[in-house]
Scaffold this motif. Structure first.
Motif, PDB file in Angstrom:
ATOM      1  N   GLY A  82     -16.848  25.406 -11.107  1.00  0.00           N
ATOM      2  CA  GLY A  82     -15.838  26.394 -10.763  1.00  0.00           C
ATOM      3  C   GLY A  82     -14.474  25.750 -10.614  1.00  0.00           C
ATOM      4  O   GLY A  82     -14.294  24.564 -10.891  1.00  0.00           O
ATOM      5  N   ARG A  83     -13.523  26.515 -10.159  1.00  0.00           N
ATOM      6  CA  ARG A  83     -12.158  26.031  -9.998  1.00  0.00           C
ATOM      7  C   ARG A  83     -11.602  26.557  -8.683  1.00  0.00           C
ATOM      8  O   ARG A  83     -11.699  27.748  -8.393  1.00  0.00           O
ATOM      9  CB  ARG A  83     -11.287  26.496 -11.166  1.00  0.00           C
ATOM     10  CG  ARG A  83      -9.831  26.009 -11.126  1.00  0.00           C
ATOM     11  CD  ARG A  83      -9.152  26.343 -12.445  1.00  0.00           C
ATOM     12  NE  ARG A  83      -7.759  25.911 -12.456  1.00  0.00           N
ATOM     13  CZ  ARG A  83      -6.729  26.721 -12.206  1.00  0.00           C
ATOM     14  NH1 ARG A  83      -6.944  27.984 -11.904  1.00  0.00           N
ATOM     15  NH2 ARG A  83      -5.497  26.262 -12.248  1.00  0.00           N
ATOM     16  N   CYS A  84     -11.057  25.655  -7.870  1.00  0.00           N
ATOM     17  CA  CYS A  84     -10.475  26.018  -6.580  1.00  0.00           C
ATOM     18  C   CYS A  84      -9.018  25.552  -6.525  1.00  0.00           C
ATOM     19  O   CYS A  84      -8.675  24.489  -7.049  1.00  0.00           O
ATOM     20  CB  CYS A  84     -11.247  25.376  -5.427  1.00  0.00           C
ATOM     21  SG  CYS A  84     -12.970  25.901  -5.290  1.00  0.00           S
ATOM     22  N   LEU A  85      -8.182  26.345  -5.879  1.00  0.00           N
ATOM     23  CA  LEU A  85      -6.788  25.991  -5.647  1.00  0.00           C
ATOM     24  C   LEU A  85      -6.640  25.566  -4.195  1.00  0.00           C
ATOM     25  O   LEU A  85      -7.309  26.095  -3.310  1.00  0.00           O
ATOM     26  CB  LEU A  85      -5.883  27.178  -5.947  1.00  0.00           C
ATOM     27  CG  LEU A  85      -5.997  27.761  -7.363  1.00  0.00           C
ATOM     28  CD1 LEU A  85      -5.031  28.928  -7.535  1.00  0.00           C
ATOM     29  CD2 LEU A  85      -5.740  26.685  -8.411  1.00  0.00           C
ATOM     30  N   LEU A 132      -9.035  21.872  -7.885  1.00  0.00           N
ATOM     31  CA  LEU A 132     -10.283  21.124  -7.929  1.00  0.00           C
ATOM     32  C   LEU A 132     -11.221  21.842  -8.889  1.00  0.00           C
ATOM     33  O   LEU A 132     -11.318  23.074  -8.868  1.00  0.00           O
ATOM     34  CB  LEU A 132     -10.924  21.051  -6.537  1.00  0.00           C
ATOM     35  CG  LEU A 132     -10.055  20.497  -5.400  1.00  0.00           C
ATOM     36  CD1 LEU A 132     -10.838  20.498  -4.101  1.00  0.00           C
ATOM     37  CD2 LEU A 132      -9.571  19.095  -5.726  1.00  0.00           C
ATOM     38  N   THR A 133     -11.905  21.089  -9.722  1.00  0.00           N
ATOM     39  CA  THR A 133     -12.808  21.704 -10.690  1.00  0.00           C
ATOM     40  C   THR A 133     -14.160  20.991 -10.655  1.00  0.00           C
ATOM     41  O   THR A 133     -14.272  19.834 -10.243  1.00  0.00           O
ATOM     42  CB  THR A 133     -12.242  21.614 -12.113  1.00  0.00           C
ATOM     43  OG1 THR A 133     -12.031  20.234 -12.456  1.00  0.00           O
ATOM     44  CG2 THR A 133     -10.931  22.375 -12.240  1.00  0.00           C
ATOM     45  N   GLY A 134     -15.183  21.711 -11.108  1.00  0.00           N
ATOM     46  CA  GLY A 134     -16.512  21.127 -11.205  1.00  0.00           C
ATOM     47  C   GLY A 134     -17.535  21.870 -10.375  1.00  0.00           C
ATOM     48  O   GLY A 134     -17.285  22.972  -9.877  1.00  0.00           O
ATOM     49  N   THR A 135     -18.702  21.265 -10.199  1.00  0.00           N
ATOM     50  CA  THR A 135     -19.747  21.835  -9.362  1.00  0.00           C
ATOM     51  C   THR A 135     -19.352  21.686  -7.895  1.00  0.00           C
ATOM     52  O   THR A 135     -18.361  21.018  -7.568  1.00  0.00           O
ATOM     53  CB  THR A 135     -21.085  21.124  -9.593  1.00  0.00           C
ATOM     54  OG1 THR A 135     -20.953  19.752  -9.182  1.00  0.00           O
ATOM     55  CG2 THR A 135     -21.493  21.170 -11.063  1.00  0.00           C
TER      56      THR A 135
END
Length: 271
Positions: free
Chosen positions: A209-212, A231-234
């Motif tokens: 996923g992707r988080c800000l 942030l990206t990834g599992t």
């Protein structure tokens, strides 16, 4: 215990292939979400499970009784809610207690009024009651939250969770992904008549996923991450990135996922 095992289910309507070799397994005591864009074949599959449509090929092994509704529950508007259920009970070979299912869906206080004056949400709850009246081993619910207010949605979630905890298998079809995310143990995506993905809700939440984020030093954080303030990834990979920021003395002040994992998966698989 497996309540439903469908394998290689196919169904065509003229030149339109609605289902093209669908496999589906639903276990007792679980909520299994059936998702997919419009036209994916969900309604056709539900109709097959309810005995309303005959598949062209494949097998459907149902261990027990199925109840529920597809698209929208039907009722005689000139009869009361109780009369509708009593009529259905009289046609069934294993009817349950009418007052009990009315209590389960919180309709006892309106049971003796005509359905013609009921709201859409109340009719939805009557459809759920009708499905429960069969004392099913598998309950099929197609968009059950349609027309319910927020309090009704929360009550519905509690009811579905209670039923699954009691050992009932629930096959839930819904476009409300927050509802699915709160309830589902298993998820199956249909895309153009085929299974695009199937697995546990836990596996789905672990998809990349992707988080800000915002931090105590956004400029340094962007340098450490090398990709801006995201942030990206599992889940595990995102955890590692947060720890990397902490190792550089940078505090994370907010971390917001752009969308639910279900929403991300829905968009990716439907394309």
């Amino acid at each position: 215990m497996v309540v439903l095992a469908a394998a290689g289910v196919r169904k065509s309507f003229g030149n339109l292939v609605a289902l093209d070799g669908v496999d589906l397994v639903v276990e007792a005591g679980t909520v299994h979400a059936l998702l997919g864009p419009n036209g994916a074949g969900k309604s056709t599959l539900l109709r097959i499970l309810l005995g309303l449509v005959t598949p062209d090929a494949g097998t459907v092994d149902l261990h027990g009784t199925v109840g529920g509704f597809v698209e929208a529950p039907g009722a005689y508007p000139y009869l009361t809610g109780r009369q509708n259920l009593e009529l259905m009970a009289g046609l069934d070979d294993r009817p349950g207690e009418v007052s009990e299912v009315l209590r389960q869906v919180d309709l006892l206080d309106r049971a003796d009024s005509k359905v013609a004056g009921w709201s859409l949400g109340m009719r939805q709850r009557l459809g759920i009651a009708a499905g429960l009246l069969r004392r099913p081993d598998l309950l099929v619910l197609d968009e059950p939250a349609n027309g319910l207010d927020p309090l009704g949605v929360l009550a519905l979630r509690d009811l579905i969770s209670e039923l699954a905890t009691g050992g009932l298998a629930v096959l839930l079809c819904s476009h409300d992904l927050a509802e699915v995310d709160a309830l589902a143990d298993q998820v199956t995506f249909l895309v153009r008549g085929r299974v695009g993905w199937s697995g546990t809700a836990t596996d789905l939440r672990a998809r990349p996923g992707r988080c800000l984020l915002t931090t105590s030093d956004d400029a340094r954080a962007a340098t450490v991450l090398g990709r801006g303030l995201e942030l990206t990834g599992t889940t595990e990979e995102i955890d590692a990135q947060v720890l990397a920021l902490a190792a550089h003395g940078i505090a994370v002040r907010s971390l917001v996922r752009e969308s639910l994992p279900l929403e991300q998966a829905f968009v990716e698989l439907a394309q």
